[in-house]
Design a protein around this motif. Structure first.
Motif, PDB file in Angstrom:
ATOM      1  N   THR A  38      33.775  43.166  33.546  1.00  0.00           N
ATOM      2  CA  THR A  38      34.867  43.424  32.619  1.00  0.00           C
ATOM      3  C   THR A  38      36.114  42.697  33.084  1.00  0.00           C
ATOM      4  O   THR A  38      36.102  41.967  34.071  1.00  0.00           O
ATOM      5  CB  THR A  38      35.121  44.946  32.488  1.00  0.00           C
ATOM      6  OG1 THR A  38      36.104  45.179  31.474  1.00  0.00           O
ATOM      7  CG2 THR A  38      35.607  45.553  33.795  1.00  0.00           C
ATOM      8  N   CYS A  39      37.201  42.905  32.367  1.00  0.00           N
ATOM      9  CA  CYS A  39      38.509  42.358  32.730  1.00  0.00           C
ATOM     10  C   CYS A  39      39.294  43.439  33.453  1.00  0.00           C
ATOM     11  O   CYS A  39      39.149  44.629  33.161  1.00  0.00           O
ATOM     12  CB  CYS A  39      39.229  41.911  31.453  1.00  0.00           C
ATOM     13  SG  CYS A  39      40.934  41.368  31.691  1.00  0.00           S
ATOM     14  N   GLY A  40      40.135  43.040  34.387  1.00  0.00           N
ATOM     15  CA  GLY A  40      40.856  44.012  35.188  1.00  0.00           C
ATOM     16  C   GLY A  40      41.813  44.884  34.400  1.00  0.00           C
ATOM     17  O   GLY A  40      42.034  46.044  34.742  1.00  0.00           O
ATOM     18  N   PHE A  41      42.408  44.338  33.316  1.00  0.00           N
ATOM     19  CA  PHE A  41      43.384  45.123  32.567  1.00  0.00           C
ATOM     20  C   PHE A  41      42.722  46.260  31.784  1.00  0.00           C
ATOM     21  O   PHE A  41      43.157  47.413  31.891  1.00  0.00           O
ATOM     22  CB  PHE A  41      44.212  44.223  31.659  1.00  0.00           C
ATOM     23  CG  PHE A  41      45.481  44.880  31.182  1.00  0.00           C
ATOM     24  CD1 PHE A  41      46.511  45.174  32.069  1.00  0.00           C
ATOM     25  CD2 PHE A  41      45.647  45.222  29.854  1.00  0.00           C
ATOM     26  CE1 PHE A  41      47.677  45.788  31.642  1.00  0.00           C
ATOM     27  CE2 PHE A  41      46.820  45.825  29.418  1.00  0.00           C
ATOM     28  CZ  PHE A  41      47.830  46.117  30.312  1.00  0.00           C
TER      29      PHE A  41
ATOM     30  N   GLY B 235      30.658  33.849  46.454  1.00  0.00           N
ATOM     31  CA  GLY B 235      30.481  35.019  47.301  1.00  0.00           C
ATOM     32  C   GLY B 235      30.584  36.289  46.483  1.00  0.00           C
ATOM     33  O   GLY B 235      30.757  36.265  45.258  1.00  0.00           O
ATOM     34  N   PHE B 236      30.493  37.405  47.185  1.00  0.00           N
ATOM     35  CA  PHE B 236      30.594  38.716  46.540  1.00  0.00           C
ATOM     36  C   PHE B 236      31.233  39.676  47.521  1.00  0.00           C
ATOM     37  O   PHE B 236      30.976  39.621  48.728  1.00  0.00           O
ATOM     38  CB  PHE B 236      29.209  39.239  46.139  1.00  0.00           C
ATOM     39  CG  PHE B 236      29.211  40.703  45.764  1.00  0.00           C
ATOM     40  CD1 PHE B 236      29.660  41.107  44.517  1.00  0.00           C
ATOM     41  CD2 PHE B 236      28.775  41.670  46.663  1.00  0.00           C
ATOM     42  CE1 PHE B 236      29.693  42.456  44.177  1.00  0.00           C
ATOM     43  CE2 PHE B 236      28.794  43.017  46.333  1.00  0.00           C
ATOM     44  CZ  PHE B 236      29.255  43.408  45.084  1.00  0.00           C
ATOM     45  N   GLY B 237      32.092  40.550  47.002  1.00  0.00           N
ATOM     46  CA  GLY B 237      32.708  41.562  47.844  1.00  0.00           C
ATOM     47  C   GLY B 237      32.840  42.875  47.101  1.00  0.00           C
ATOM     48  O   GLY B 237      33.059  42.894  45.883  1.00  0.00           O
ATOM     49  N   GLU B 238      32.690  43.971  47.816  1.00  0.00           N
ATOM     50  CA  GLU B 238      32.893  45.289  47.225  1.00  0.00           C
ATOM     51  C   GLU B 238      34.385  45.525  47.028  1.00  0.00           C
ATOM     52  O   GLU B 238      35.201  45.205  47.902  1.00  0.00           O
ATOM     53  CB  GLU B 238      32.306  46.359  48.148  1.00  0.00           C
ATOM     54  CG  GLU B 238      32.427  47.771  47.621  1.00  0.00           C
ATOM     55  CD  GLU B 238      31.808  48.801  48.545  1.00  0.00           C
ATOM     56  OE1 GLU B 238      32.066  50.008  48.335  1.00  0.00           O
ATOM     57  OE2 GLU B 238      31.077  48.405  49.478  1.00  0.00           O
ATOM     58  N   VAL B 239      34.761  46.055  45.875  1.00  0.00           N
ATOM     59  CA  VAL B 239      36.164  46.379  45.613  1.00  0.00           C
ATOM     60  C   VAL B 239      36.266  47.749  44.956  1.00  0.00           C
ATOM     61  O   VAL B 239      35.330  48.199  44.295  1.00  0.00           O
ATOM     62  CB  VAL B 239      36.858  45.339  44.698  1.00  0.00           C
ATOM     63  CG1 VAL B 239      36.948  43.988  45.360  1.00  0.00           C
ATOM     64  CG2 VAL B 239      36.167  45.240  43.349  1.00  0.00           C
ATOM     65  N   THR B 240      37.399  48.388  45.147  1.00  0.00           N
ATOM     66  CA  THR B 240      37.715  49.640  44.466  1.00  0.00           C
ATOM     67  C   THR B 240      38.670  49.331  43.316  1.00  0.00           C
ATOM     68  O   THR B 240      39.021  48.174  43.064  1.00  0.00           O
ATOM     69  CB  THR B 240      38.379  50.625  45.431  1.00  0.00           C
ATOM     70  OG1 THR B 240      39.657  50.079  45.829  1.00  0.00           O
ATOM     71  CG2 THR B 240      37.521  50.838  46.679  1.00  0.00           C
ATOM     72  N   ARG B 241      39.153  50.356  42.657  1.00  0.00           N
ATOM     73  CA  ARG B 241      40.146  50.171  41.604  1.00  0.00           C
ATOM     74  C   ARG B 241      41.521  49.797  42.162  1.00  0.00           C
ATOM     75  O   ARG B 241      42.342  49.212  41.461  1.00  0.00           O
ATOM     76  CB  ARG B 241      40.300  51.460  40.794  1.00  0.00           C
ATOM     77  CG  ARG B 241      39.202  51.710  39.799  1.00  0.00           C
ATOM     78  CD  ARG B 241      39.403  53.041  39.080  1.00  0.00           C
ATOM     79  NE  ARG B 241      38.389  53.199  38.066  1.00  0.00           N
ATOM     80  CZ  ARG B 241      38.546  52.865  36.787  1.00  0.00           C
ATOM     81  NH1 ARG B 241      39.709  52.384  36.385  1.00  0.00           N
ATOM     82  NH2 ARG B 241      37.566  53.017  35.923  1.00  0.00           N
ATOM     83  N   GLN B 242      41.774  50.159  43.402  1.00  0.00           N
ATOM     84  CA  GLN B 242      43.124  50.069  43.932  1.00  0.00           C
ATOM     85  C   GLN B 242      43.765  48.682  43.767  1.00  0.00           C
ATOM     86  O   GLN B 242      44.932  48.590  43.342  1.00  0.00           O
ATOM     87  CB  GLN B 242      43.135  50.497  45.403  1.00  0.00           C
ATOM     88  CG  GLN B 242      44.526  50.746  45.986  1.00  0.00           C
ATOM     89  CD  GLN B 242      45.251  49.457  46.362  1.00  0.00           C
ATOM     90  OE1 GLN B 242      44.597  48.495  46.779  1.00  0.00           O
ATOM     91  NE2 GLN B 242      46.572  49.434  46.203  1.00  0.00           N
ATOM     92  N   PRO B 243      43.079  47.582  44.076  1.00  0.00           N
ATOM     93  CA  PRO B 243      43.741  46.274  43.927  1.00  0.00           C
ATOM     94  C   PRO B 243      44.205  45.994  42.502  1.00  0.00           C
ATOM     95  O   PRO B 243      45.170  45.256  42.297  1.00  0.00           O
ATOM     96  CB  PRO B 243      42.668  45.276  44.367  1.00  0.00           C
ATOM     97  CG  PRO B 243      41.743  46.065  45.239  1.00  0.00           C
ATOM     98  CD  PRO B 243      41.722  47.437  44.647  1.00  0.00           C
ATOM     99  N   TYR B 244      43.540  46.592  41.522  1.00  0.00           N
ATOM    100  CA  TYR B 244      43.854  46.319  40.120  1.00  0.00           C
ATOM    101  C   TYR B 244      45.105  47.057  39.647  1.00  0.00           C
ATOM    102  O   TYR B 244      45.588  46.794  38.544  1.00  0.00           O
ATOM    103  CB  TYR B 244      42.648  46.653  39.241  1.00  0.00           C
ATOM    104  CG  TYR B 244      41.471  45.753  39.550  1.00  0.00           C
ATOM    105  CD1 TYR B 244      41.348  44.507  38.953  1.00  0.00           C
ATOM    106  CD2 TYR B 244      40.508  46.136  40.489  1.00  0.00           C
ATOM    107  CE1 TYR B 244      40.295  43.666  39.261  1.00  0.00           C
ATOM    108  CE2 TYR B 244      39.455  45.294  40.813  1.00  0.00           C
ATOM    109  CZ  TYR B 244      39.350  44.061  40.199  1.00  0.00           C
ATOM    110  OH  TYR B 244      38.312  43.227  40.514  1.00  0.00           O
ATOM    111  N   SER B 245      45.647  47.940  40.473  1.00  0.00           N
ATOM    112  CA  SER B 245      46.912  48.579  40.126  1.00  0.00           C
ATOM    113  C   SER B 245      48.032  47.540  40.030  1.00  0.00           C
ATOM    114  O   SER B 245      49.049  47.771  39.366  1.00  0.00           O
ATOM    115  CB  SER B 245      47.271  49.661  41.144  1.00  0.00           C
ATOM    116  OG  SER B 245      47.464  49.093  42.434  1.00  0.00           O
ATOM    117  N   LEU B 246      47.854  46.391  40.670  1.00  0.00           N
ATOM    118  CA  LEU B 246      48.819  45.306  40.569  1.00  0.00           C
ATOM    119  C   LEU B 246      49.046  44.906  39.119  1.00  0.00           C
ATOM    120  O   LEU B 246      50.172  44.576  38.721  1.00  0.00           O
ATOM    121  CB  LEU B 246      48.321  44.095  41.365  1.00  0.00           C
ATOM    122  CG  LEU B 246      49.134  42.799  41.229  1.00  0.00           C
ATOM    123  CD1 LEU B 246      50.503  42.970  41.885  1.00  0.00           C
ATOM    124  CD2 LEU B 246      48.378  41.627  41.846  1.00  0.00           C
TER     125      LEU B 246
END
Length: 266
Positions: free
Chosen positions: A61-64, A239-250
């Motif tokens: 999906t898109c981050g927004f 590459g691939f990395g695990e992410v949470t929602r937190q970075p998308y608060s930007l």
């Protein structure tokens, strides 16, 4: 249970996107996660329904919309893309205009027409809220907004003279440059946005912790196994990395900063 798998966001070249989807299905099966419904043609126009489907195993999906319309989905991770403009999990938008405007900057497009793929797009809309608000120009900045439906169509709107500028996802730009150079001909990048976290891979809310771990293991295999290197290269996946929602608060911070300056829409 039906397990849905699709990669709808960077399907510029159908053959390459299908190869990626089939590779991920194979790897998921090797990790004990069978896929019962493979959507290689994409979910169509109703992306929100696709992303909200209770049987969604894996999609992008898109981050927004992740932060504004998809409160219940789980983040799986994010691909690291290698297209120009990317850095790790981060990507940016390129400001694209006609080549005859190659010496202009965003400020020169005040009162002009902008094409956006969608109002809920980070790369095509929210980023312009941030960048336009930072110029401290009168609101609205643009004379009119053309909602095109896709980044590709935004470029067509510029070429045919219906719009003057657009913010284009840098990965989409790279894919179009590779597969549809005629579409890019006559257009140029006149600027770029700040980096933002890239398009997240998501799964349904009810996906178990064990299944999420297996999905992540499959995606790690995808980006590390030599047999899938060409498939990844074709999609600019490095590459691939695990992410949470937190970075998308930007992305919400960008929207809110623009709102404080009175910029709530383009």
């Amino acid at each position: 249970m039906i397990n849905l798998l699709a990669f709808p966001m960077y399907a510029v070249n159908r053959a390459d996107n299908e190869a990626l989807t089939f590779a991920v299905r194979t790897l998921l099966a090797e990790h004990g996660v069978p896929v019962s419904h493979l959507n290689t043609s994409g979910p169509g126009d109703d992306l929100l329904s696709h992303w909200r489907h209770p049987d969604l195993l894996l999609s992008q999906t898109c981050g927004f919309p992740l932060m504004t319309q998809l409160p219940d989905v789980q983040t799986v991770g994010c691909f690291h893309y290698t297209a120009p403009g990317c850095d790790g999990i981060h990507y940016r938008s390129f400001l694209v205009a006609r080549a005859t405007d190659k010496h202009k900057t965003l400020a020169d497009f005040q009162g002009k027409r902008v094409a956006c793929n969608a109002r809920d797009s980070q790369s095509g809309y929210n980023v312009l809220l941030k960048m336009g608000a930072s110029l401290n120009h009168p609101v609205p900045f643009f004379k009119c907004v053309v909602i095109s439906g896709s980044h590709r169509q935004s470029l067509i709107e510029i070429k045919r003279g219906a719009a003057d500028i657009a913010a284009i996802d840098c990965i989409t730009w790279a894919l179009l440059l590779r597969h549809e150079p005629d579409l890019i001909d006559g257009l140029t990048v006149i600027g770029e946005s700040p980096l933002a976290p890239g398009l997240p891979l998501i799964a349904a809310q009810n996906t178990s912790h064990e299944t999420l771990s297996r999905i992540r293991a499959a995606l790690n295999d995808l980006v590390s196994a030599a047999k899938y290197r060409q498939i990844c290269d074709d999609m600019f996946i490095g590459g691939f990395g695990e992410v949470t929602r937190q970075p998308y608060s930007l992305l919400l911070d960008w929207r809110d900063a623009a709102t404080r300056k009175g910029v709530t829409q383009l």
